[in-house]
Design a protein around this motif. Sequence first.
Motif, PDB file in Angstrom:
ATOM      1  N   ASN A   1       0.845  -1.188   0.000  1.00 54.73           N
ATOM      2  CA  ASN A   1       0.000   0.000   0.000  1.00 54.73           C
ATOM      3  C   ASN A   1       0.878   1.235   0.000  1.00 54.73           C
ATOM      4  O   ASN A   1       1.825   1.332   0.798  1.00 54.73           O
ATOM      5  N   LEU A   2       0.576   2.169  -0.891  1.00 57.49           N
ATOM      6  CA  LEU A   2       1.303   3.436  -0.986  1.00 57.49           C
ATOM      7  C   LEU A   2       0.306   4.583  -1.024  1.00 57.49           C
ATOM      8  O   LEU A   2      -0.757   4.467  -1.638  1.00 57.49           O
ATOM      9  N   SER A   3       0.670   5.702  -0.361  1.00 64.21           N
ATOM     10  CA  SER A   3      -0.201   6.873  -0.392  1.00 64.21           C
ATOM     11  C   SER A   3       0.603   8.121  -0.066  1.00 64.21           C
ATOM     12  O   SER A   3       1.300   8.163   0.959  1.00 64.21           O
ATOM     13  N   PHE A   4       0.532   9.121  -0.959  1.00 65.55           N
ATOM     14  CA  PHE A   4       1.106  10.422  -0.633  1.00 65.55           C
ATOM     15  C   PHE A   4       0.199  11.104   0.385  1.00 65.55           C
ATOM     16  O   PHE A   4      -1.024  11.039   0.283  1.00 65.55           O
ATOM     17  N   VAL A   5       0.809  11.756   1.372  1.00 63.71           N
ATOM     18  CA  VAL A   5       0.052  12.382   2.451  1.00 63.71           C
ATOM     19  C   VAL A   5      -0.283  13.816   2.053  1.00 63.71           C
ATOM     20  O   VAL A   5       0.500  14.749   2.279  1.00 63.71           O
ATOM     21  N   GLY A   6      -1.451  13.994   1.445  1.00 58.40           N
ATOM     22  CA  GLY A   6      -1.937  15.319   1.072  1.00 58.40           C
ATOM     23  C   GLY A   6      -0.923  16.109   0.266  1.00 58.40           C
ATOM     24  O   GLY A   6      -0.306  15.602  -0.677  1.00 58.40           O
ATOM     25  N   THR A   7      -0.759  17.351   0.649  1.00 55.54           N
ATOM     26  CA  THR A   7       0.180  18.235  -0.046  1.00 55.54           C
ATOM     27  C   THR A   7       1.534  18.271   0.645  1.00 55.54           C
ATOM     28  O   THR A   7       2.380  19.098   0.293  1.00 55.54           O
ATOM     29  N   SER A   8       1.750  17.406   1.614  1.00 52.82           N
ATOM     30  CA  SER A   8       3.015  17.408   2.335  1.00 52.82           C
ATOM     31  C   SER A   8       4.104  16.718   1.516  1.00 52.82           C
ATOM     32  O   SER A   8       3.863  16.214   0.420  1.00 52.82           O
ATOM     33  N   GLU A   9       5.298  16.667   2.074  1.00 56.48           N
ATOM     34  CA  GLU A   9       6.425  16.029   1.391  1.00 56.48           C
ATOM     35  C   GLU A   9       6.529  14.542   1.724  1.00 56.48           C
ATOM     36  O   GLU A   9       7.524  13.899   1.361  1.00 56.48           O
ATOM     37  N   TYR A  10       5.525  13.984   2.361  1.00 59.18           N
ATOM     38  CA  TYR A  10       5.648  12.626   2.880  1.00 59.18           C
ATOM     39  C   TYR A  10       4.852  11.610   2.058  1.00 59.18           C
ATOM     40  O   TYR A  10       3.797  11.909   1.496  1.00 59.18           O
TER      41      TYR A  10
END
Length: 695
Positions: free
Chosen positions: A585-594
């Motif tokens: 599972n992969l997911s970018f955290v909103g507009t953050s750099e994480y």
Amino acid sequence: MIRGGRSYVLSPPAFSNDAKRLLVCTSNSVTIFSTATGLPVASLDGHAALVTAVIVVPASTPASKIICYCWTASLDGTIRYWDFSVPELIKIINVNLPIISMVIPTLLSQTAETNEKSPKTFAYLSVENTKEPEKESSKALRGQIKKFNLTNSRMAGGMTLTETKQPEIITVSSSGKYFGIRSKRKLQIWKVPTAETERAMVKKITLHHTKNMNVLAFHPTQRIVAAGDVTGRILIWRGFGDRTFADGDGLVNGKLMNNEEERPGVRGDDDADSCTTWHWHSAEVNVLFFSSDGAYLYSGGKEGVLVVWQLDTGRKKFLPRIGSPLLWLTDSPDPSLSSISCADNQIHLLKMPSMEILKSISGIKLPCSFPEMCNGLQSGIAFDCNAGLVALRTENYCIQLYSLFDDRGVSEVVICERNHQPGDEVTVVVTLAVVSLDGSMMSTAELKLPEEGLGGLVCLKFWALGSQNKEFSLSTIIYEPHRDAGISAIAFHPTRPMAVSSSYGGDFKVWVCNNGIQEMDQPLSNSGWTCHAVGSYKKKPMTAATFSSDGSVLAVAAETVITLWDADKNILVAVIGETLMPVVNLSFVGTSEYLVSASRGSKPQLSIWSMSKLCVSWSYMLHVEAIASAADMSSFAALALLPESSKCNEISLKGRDGVILLFNASDPVPIFTWSVNKDIGVVIILKCLWDDRKI
């Protein structure tokens, strides 16, 4: 927090006296639905555990149909009395034992016979004996049938009628004269004492069969009982209890049965005149119900077919397939209206006698029962945040769209055109369902299972939401998009009609929709999805994929390695870190750099990666089932299972224990937690997780 998706079919529902409302046991409450619209109009809240029975106080005269009182019972060990027109709680009675089933024959006998108020109201309860046995034994009896005085709010003295290995469901006759249970291969039937003989011993008979029985039903006027077994057979005992119950009860079928020589079909010394066996169902019978005039018997089970038997001749006819295993059939005071509860968490309101479906009350349907076919990589749930819809894979080759705002199913998308019926061998599994961020597009993956090792087929489908009817229609079908390899993940671009699919075959593909790449001043080409680019990394299986919030970066997991790509140019930008087990599972955290990842296996891990440093920021050793990231913030939530062996030895973790953890991506300390099991305190859960944390 928005909650939804409760089960509607764990217990039989009940109609109001005017048949305009249907009372449904839903978790710790009773939800009241309008039979005209199928929408919820009120709820009875207050029980602290699962509600297992709801009984409407019947109207004794036509003028009293407006009476709106009901009794409810629950696993919290209480019985409650309500005025559901308000709604308002009137009375609470403590039984102090979990109540599995409840019947109140007095209410039925008052209506059927005297129309007079009985001086006392008695309930018969199926309860669970919560006292621990002195020695653990497979023969321990956990179920009890007890008589309870509702008027005086106390157990009737010495009235434990029987004990069973497990608590059983109680069935009562429509006249209120008899009630019974099925316990494996036996039916136990009691005659209810009249008001004049309420202190008399409750008489009981036992009827035997060679197979385990699931359900029983009483004839409305004659001494006839029917039972359905696990093999699909229906047994009908006529003249049951002629010897035991005959005193003061008059003649049965015009005579008393004293001749014990001719009792066809009756086993041993069972107290019955005869026993007839009917067999049509190929699987277990779960539903039996006599028509109000007693001329017909309705039966149903796993096949999803309702069979109508003519009682005198045994002739039968079949009503249209309902499409799911049948669980309960409930009649109403209006003879033209009934309901049928199905295993797919739907209640259908039926027009009688044609059995036409008038309305359907749709609960959330269970996802596919074959997670091993889906490799356990997806939760089976996709969200349309704008509309508040959840898309779920179901067992009948469909995707259900469920409204969290209205807490009901709103539509279904038929993914695979097949005449699926309950009990059919499953040949196609919908393995993935993903909805775009704006809810306008959906993509599904399906797997046709091979037969005898041959003939397996993977399909990728794209769907478009209609602007007028707001329903999904099929746009494109791609057969074997990754040759013969299975699809591990699908992700939509956040702002454009672009998607990526990753596969266990060692590649990923970027797909674009033709109407989304129209050049300036050029006519629009035929709408459809085509392959824009193909990527791979050292021929490793690609196990997860996701786009960043602006779509500029595509992250694809190559087993234990996370790769970053420019999706438009199909260029590998960077490779970050490596996990101990494959990332699922992969997911970018909103507009953050994480970027957050979850890996599973013998060493599961939740990891947060910094895109500026291209390395891991912090991690936990946790088995994560699902991840959800906020679209415009730097927070995410993870659903994690608690470890089987915890350092908190004082805690007994049972079954589905888990926790939802809400994080700010930059901070390993959770902002908030929700326990999956209500019996476990959040503070103790945090201590267990903290001891197993690896930063």
